[in-house]
Enzyme design. Structure first.
Site, PDB file in Angstrom:
ATOM      1  N   TYR A 220       0.898  -1.246   0.035  1.00  0.00           N
ATOM      2  CA  TYR A 220      -0.077  -0.049   0.024  1.00  0.00           C
ATOM      3  C   TYR A 220       0.985   1.388  -0.267  1.00  0.00           C
ATOM      4  O   TYR A 220       0.567   2.052  -0.883  1.00  0.00           O
ATOM      5  CB  TYR A 220      -0.786  -0.152   1.095  1.00  0.00           C
TER       6      TYR A 220
ATOM      7  N   LYS B  64       1.111   4.148  -2.946  1.00  0.00           N
ATOM      8  CA  LYS B  64       0.715   5.537  -2.759  1.00  0.00           C
ATOM      9  C   LYS B  64       2.032   6.488  -3.067  1.00  0.00           C
ATOM     10  O   LYS B  64       1.957   7.796  -3.375  1.00  0.00           O
ATOM     11  CB  LYS B  64       0.196   5.773  -1.157  1.00  0.00           C
TER      12      LYS B  64
HETATM   13  P1  NAP Z   1     -13.274   2.707   1.330  1.00  0.00           P
HETATM   14  O1  NAP Z   1     -14.293   3.106   2.322  1.00  0.00           O
HETATM   15  O2  NAP Z   1     -13.048   1.330   1.240  1.00  0.00           O
HETATM   16  O3  NAP Z   1     -13.766   3.171  -0.108  1.00  0.00           O
HETATM   17  C1  NAP Z   1     -13.076   2.844  -1.248  1.00  0.00           C
HETATM   18  C2  NAP Z   1     -14.103   2.579  -2.445  1.00  0.00           C
HETATM   19  O4  NAP Z   1     -13.486   2.018  -3.699  1.00  0.00           O
HETATM   20  C3  NAP Z   1     -15.162   1.396  -2.168  1.00  0.00           C
HETATM   21  O5  NAP Z   1     -16.460   1.657  -2.398  1.00  0.00           O
HETATM   22  C4  NAP Z   1     -14.590   0.394  -2.956  1.00  0.00           C
HETATM   23  O6  NAP Z   1     -15.701  -0.778  -3.421  1.00  0.00           O
HETATM   24  C5  NAP Z   1     -14.060   1.156  -4.074  1.00  0.00           C
HETATM   25  N1  NAP Z   1     -13.168   0.234  -4.949  1.00  0.00           N
HETATM   26  C6  NAP Z   1     -12.233  -0.775  -4.351  1.00  0.00           C
HETATM   27  N2  NAP Z   1     -11.646  -1.258  -5.503  1.00  0.00           N
HETATM   28  C7  NAP Z   1     -12.007  -0.859  -6.659  1.00  0.00           C
HETATM   29  C8  NAP Z   1     -11.647  -0.691  -8.064  1.00  0.00           C
HETATM   30  N3  NAP Z   1     -10.974  -1.852  -8.539  1.00  0.00           N
HETATM   31  N4  NAP Z   1     -12.324   0.044  -8.849  1.00  0.00           N
HETATM   32  C9  NAP Z   1     -13.364   0.907  -8.292  1.00  0.00           C
HETATM   33  N5  NAP Z   1     -13.692   0.869  -7.168  1.00  0.00           N
HETATM   34  C10 NAP Z   1     -12.992   0.315  -6.255  1.00  0.00           C
HETATM   35  O7  NAP Z   1     -11.937   3.565   1.487  1.00  0.00           O
HETATM   36  P2  NAP Z   1     -11.585   5.150   2.126  1.00  0.00           P
HETATM   37  O8  NAP Z   1     -11.113   4.996   3.158  1.00  0.00           O
HETATM   38  O9  NAP Z   1     -12.808   5.921   1.580  1.00  0.00           O
HETATM   39  O10 NAP Z   1     -10.472   5.480   0.881  1.00  0.00           O
HETATM   40  C11 NAP Z   1     -10.560   6.176  -0.326  1.00  0.00           C
HETATM   41  C12 NAP Z   1      -9.262   6.592  -0.728  1.00  0.00           C
HETATM   42  O11 NAP Z   1      -8.482   7.401   0.224  1.00  0.00           O
HETATM   43  C13 NAP Z   1      -8.427   5.201  -1.027  1.00  0.00           C
HETATM   44  O12 NAP Z   1      -7.525   5.635  -2.191  1.00  0.00           O
HETATM   45  C14 NAP Z   1      -7.447   5.030   0.253  1.00  0.00           C
HETATM   46  O13 NAP Z   1      -6.455   4.572  -0.122  1.00  0.00           O
HETATM   47  C15 NAP Z   1      -7.283   6.495   0.566  1.00  0.00           C
HETATM   48  N6  NAP Z   1      -6.672   6.688   1.841  1.00  0.00           N
HETATM   49  C16 NAP Z   1      -7.777   6.466   2.788  1.00  0.00           C
HETATM   50  C17 NAP Z   1      -7.341   6.825   4.302  1.00  0.00           C
HETATM   51  C18 NAP Z   1      -8.042   6.272   5.427  1.00  0.00           C
HETATM   52  O14 NAP Z   1      -7.936   6.336   6.658  1.00  0.00           O
HETATM   53  N7  NAP Z   1      -9.428   5.918   5.198  1.00  0.00           N
HETATM   54  C19 NAP Z   1      -6.161   7.052   4.564  1.00  0.00           C
HETATM   55  C20 NAP Z   1      -5.254   7.399   3.402  1.00  0.00           C
HETATM   56  C21 NAP Z   1      -5.583   7.438   2.172  1.00  0.00           C
HETATM   57  P3  NAP Z   1     -15.961  -2.031  -2.515  1.00  0.00           P
HETATM   58  O15 NAP Z   1     -16.134  -1.474  -1.122  1.00  0.00           O
HETATM   59  O16 NAP Z   1     -16.910  -2.739  -3.191  1.00  0.00           O
HETATM   60  O17 NAP Z   1     -14.606  -2.941  -2.403  1.00  0.00           O
END
Ligand code: NAP
Length: 247
Positions: free
Chosen positions: A155, A159
């Protein structure tokens, strides 16, 4: 914030978490949305947002790691709206483990979704943004792409790679008035961080100067700024939204 009425925003992975929050924030400001996600319910989620904010929001099932599907998602946005002003590469996954236990597939899958996905989407969207002589691309990276993180080699590498992609695209696309920036969130309250047990959460919070996890809305507000006219001279940058965790 003004200037967002009738703008067209394409957000990947917008069925949940940060992506959904961004969709709602842009909709509040009057933008139209193409919301894409792996989740089958993306159509229903887009319909709800469309009704709640009186904007056009179209849901589209889409896997960002498959080139054909990225081409179709961009085509769908162009067919529905005739232009794309902002692309947010938000879809992302984790497959955490210590390196010695990490399977090759878990490494490859994370790189495919988190790094190859934004490459494919940016490439296909730029075809149209370059003709428009206008566009904003916002990549959702992570604080661990800046700092590294034990248990997240795949991961963190994806990133960190996304930050490199952001800077390279910023240099390539600038002459067509397309800016490319990254947001590096810290620990944000979504289902991605819900996986952490309470003890790990408290340990993380103890290292955050602002003494709390972030909210999806904190990231959405940074995306709105980068997409706004106030950010027209900003490109190739990484904005940390991390409560001071990494400086
Ligand atoms: P999340 O709640 O898991 O939402 C991510 C969404 O992306 C989900 O609806 C998921 O669908 C979808 N997804 C997964 N694989 C995919 C694919 N191959 N094509 C299209 N859609 C896909 O995650 P989040 O926490 O909101 O994270 C959003 C972004 O922020 C990500 O890039 C993550 O790495 C980044 N981020 C998050 C955090 C954190 O603390 N939450 C911190 C730093 C960065 P499914 O649920 O059906 O798999």
């Amino acid at each position: 914030m003004t200037g967002f009425e009738n703008k067209v925003i394409l957000i990947t992975g917008s069925a949940d978490g940060i992506g959904k929050s961004m969709a709602e924030r842009f909709a509040e400001l009057g933008s139209n949305l193409l919301m894409s996600d792996l989740n089958e319910n993306i159509n229903l989620i887009a319909d709800e947002i469309s009704k709640k904010y009186s904007v056009k929001a179209v849901g589209f099932k889409h896997d960002v790691s498959v080139e054909e599907e990225c081409i179709n998602a961009v085509k769908k946005a162009m067919d529905e709206f005739g232009r794309i002003d902002v692309l947010v590469n938000n879809a992302g996954i984790t497959r955490d483990n210590l390196v010695l236990r990490m399977k090759e597939k878990d490494f490859d899958d994370v790189i495919s979704v988190n790094l190859k996905g934004p490459f494919l989407m940016s490439k296909n969207v730029f075809i149209y943004m370059s003709k428009q002589r206008y566009g904003r691309i916002i990549n959702i990276a992570s604080v661990v792409g800046q700092s590294g993180q034990a248990g997240q080699a795949n991961y963190s590498a994806s990133k960190a790679g996304l930050i490199g992609l952001t800077k390279s695209l910023a240099r390539e696309f600038a002459r067509r008035n397309v800016t490319v920036n990254a947001i590096a969130p810290g620990f944000i309250q979504t289902k991605m961080t819900d996986k952490l047990d309470e003890k790990s959460k408290q340990q993380i919070i103890s290292q955050i100067p602002l003494e709390r996890l972030g909210l999806p809305r904190d990231v959405a507000d940074a995306a709105v700024f980068l997409a706004s006219d106030s950010a027209s001279y900003i490109t190739g940058q990484v904005i940390g939204v991390n409560g001071g965790l990494y400086m």
